[in-house]
Design a protein around this motif. Sequence first.
Motif, mmCIF file in Angstrom:
data_model
loop_
_atom_site.group_PDB
_atom_site.id
_atom_site.type_symbol
_atom_site.label_atom_id
_atom_site.label_comp_id
_atom_site.label_asym_id
_atom_site.label_seq_id
_atom_site.Cartn_x
_atom_site.Cartn_y
_atom_site.Cartn_z
ATOM 1 N N PRO A 68 -9.232 -2.410 -0.084
ATOM 2 C CA PRO A 68 -9.420 -3.355 1.028
ATOM 3 C C PRO A 68 -8.226 -4.285 1.168
ATOM 4 C CG PRO A 68 -10.785 -3.966 -0.853
ATOM 5 C CD PRO A 68 -10.199 -2.620 -1.169
ATOM 6 N N GLU A 69 -8.072 -4.827 2.364
ATOM 7 C CA GLU A 69 -6.949 -5.721 2.620
ATOM 8 C C GLU A 69 -6.987 -6.945 1.710
ATOM 9 O OE1 GLU A 69 -4.272 -5.315 4.499
ATOM 10 O OE2 GLU A 69 -5.005 -3.296 4.888
ATOM 11 N N SER A 89 -7.730 8.467 -3.408
ATOM 12 C CA SER A 89 -8.584 7.864 -2.386
ATOM 13 C C SER A 89 -8.840 6.394 -2.675
ATOM 14 C CB SER A 89 -9.915 8.618 -2.297
ATOM 15 O OG SER A 89 -10.612 8.544 -3.539
ATOM 16 N N ALA A 90 -8.879 6.040 -3.960
ATOM 17 C CA ALA A 90 -9.105 4.632 -4.318
ATOM 18 C C ALA A 90 -7.947 3.767 -3.860
ATOM 19 C CB ALA A 90 -9.303 4.494 -5.822
ATOM 20 N N LEU A 91 -6.726 4.308 -3.975
ATOM 21 C CA LEU A 91 -5.560 3.549 -3.537
ATOM 22 C C LEU A 91 -5.540 3.408 -2.020
ATOM 23 C CD1 LEU A 91 -2.737 4.972 -5.833
ATOM 24 C CD2 LEU A 91 -3.779 2.722 -5.947
ATOM 25 N N VAL A 92 -5.849 4.501 -1.335
ATOM 26 C CA VAL A 92 -5.837 4.475 0.124
ATOM 27 C C VAL A 92 -6.904 3.536 0.663
ATOM 28 C CG1 VAL A 92 -6.185 5.866 2.199
ATOM 29 C CG2 VAL A 92 -4.882 6.797 0.279
ATOM 30 N N LEU A 143 2.717 -5.309 -13.356
ATOM 31 C CA LEU A 143 1.527 -6.152 -13.261
ATOM 32 C C LEU A 143 0.291 -5.291 -13.462
ATOM 33 C CD1 LEU A 143 -0.005 -8.806 -12.391
ATOM 34 C CD2 LEU A 143 0.106 -7.891 -10.053
ATOM 35 N N GLU A 144 -0.559 -5.675 -14.398
ATOM 36 C CA GLU A 144 -1.824 -4.975 -14.607
ATOM 37 C C GLU A 144 -2.897 -5.658 -13.767
ATOM 38 O OE1 GLU A 144 -2.648 -4.883 -18.758
ATOM 39 O OE2 GLU A 144 -1.168 -3.305 -19.171
ATOM 40 N N TYR A 145 -3.392 -4.948 -12.777
ATOM 41 C CA TYR A 145 -4.376 -5.517 -11.847
ATOM 42 C C TYR A 145 -5.683 -4.748 -11.974
ATOM 43 C CZ TYR A 145 -6.463 -7.374 -7.596
ATOM 44 O OH TYR A 145 -7.305 -7.996 -6.702
ATOM 45 N N ARG A 146 -6.736 -5.448 -12.342
ATOM 46 C CA ARG A 146 -8.040 -4.815 -12.524
ATOM 47 C C ARG A 146 -8.803 -4.770 -11.209
ATOM 48 N NH1 ARG A 146 -9.417 -3.369 -17.363
ATOM 49 N NH2 ARG A 146 -8.341 -4.220 -19.184
ATOM 50 N N LEU A 147 -9.354 -3.595 -10.923
ATOM 51 C CA LEU A 147 -10.153 -3.410 -9.715
ATOM 52 C C LEU A 147 -11.629 -3.685 -9.969
ATOM 53 C CD1 LEU A 147 -8.571 -0.133 -8.309
ATOM 54 C CD2 LEU A 147 -8.234 -2.456 -7.479
ATOM 55 N N GLY A 148 -11.990 -3.804 -11.222
ATOM 56 C CA GLY A 148 -13.395 -3.983 -11.578
ATOM 57 C C GLY A 148 -13.815 -2.931 -12.583
ATOM 58 N N GLY A 149 -14.589 -3.349 -13.572
ATOM 59 C CA GLY A 149 -14.996 -2.408 -14.604
ATOM 60 C C GLY A 149 -13.798 -1.960 -15.416
ATOM 61 N N ARG A 203 0.833 -1.204 0.000
ATOM 62 C CA ARG A 203 0.000 0.000 0.000
ATOM 63 C C ARG A 203 0.869 1.256 0.000
ATOM 64 N NH1 ARG A 203 -5.252 0.416 1.469
ATOM 65 N NH2 ARG A 203 -5.215 -1.597 2.543
ATOM 66 N N GLU A 204 1.917 1.251 0.806
ATOM 67 C CA GLU A 204 2.816 2.407 0.867
ATOM 68 C C GLU A 204 3.482 2.657 -0.481
ATOM 69 O OE1 GLU A 204 5.586 1.589 3.926
ATOM 70 O OE2 GLU A 204 4.115 1.672 5.548
ATOM 71 N N ASN A 205 3.937 1.580 -1.124
ATOM 72 C CA ASN A 205 4.619 1.727 -2.405
ATOM 73 C C ASN A 205 3.680 2.217 -3.502
ATOM 74 O OD1 ASN A 205 7.074 0.940 -1.367
ATOM 75 N ND2 ASN A 205 6.889 -1.187 -2.007
ATOM 76 N N LEU A 206 2.445 1.682 -3.515
ATOM 77 C CA LEU A 206 1.480 2.129 -4.520
ATOM 78 C C LEU A 206 1.127 3.597 -4.311
ATOM 79 C CD1 LEU A 206 -0.975 -0.912 -4.791
ATOM 80 C CD2 LEU A 206 0.661 -0.120 -6.504
#
Length: 224
Positions: A33-34, A27-30, A68-74, A3-6
């Motif tokens: 969820p765990e 805010s989305a990064l902060v 790494l491409e990580y999708r959060l949804g949508g 989380r800190e690195n992102l």
Amino acid sequence: RIRENLDKVYKDLTNAGGDTVPQVDESALVDLPESVIEDIKVRGCFVTTRKRGERLSEGVLTPEPPLLEYRLGGDKMIKVPGWVRESSCEVMFEKDNEEASLPNLILDSILKCPIDTRKALAENIVLVGGTVMAPGFKARLMEELKAHLRSPVYENRLAITAVKFHSPPAKDNCTCWLGGAIFGATDMIQMRGLTRDNYLSLQTVPDWSNLATNILSLTRLSIS
């Protein structure tokens, strides 16, 4: 650490006008969820070699692993840089304020044991939990332990030449459950079991590694 690195990546790119983290605000990064952080760790993070780890601590990031491409949804997606994937697990091998890291904790624990048991303990280490399943973890830990044993801190205090890891009969993240299931199926549960009534009466959990507790358990068992 992930989380800190992102968060650092986002701030750096925002200041530079970059787009490596598209369509995701701060805010989305902060507020990730765990479970998402854990999924990023499992899917994309790995433990690098000791030599690479030393270079990372010095700020040398080349050559950098693929992102790494990580999708959060949508249509929301986070592009996790290679250095985040590689450096996030370094927290286990970095020394804290007490000059302790994971390898230090293992060796210090062995040092606190009777001298005639230390060799056997070092050659019978069982690694459990999901974190130890990270790619490269076991090789790095072995590398770190051997390097620490050659250091002045342990060389004259811990006469150990070999360190060995067991290969459990189950996945590393299930080994504790397997051990508990086997233990619970034996007669030892009568000695080591703690009922709710006994706990409410004693207001403490017995320390079964303590000889006095074991003697008391044997006494109660023989009386009953």
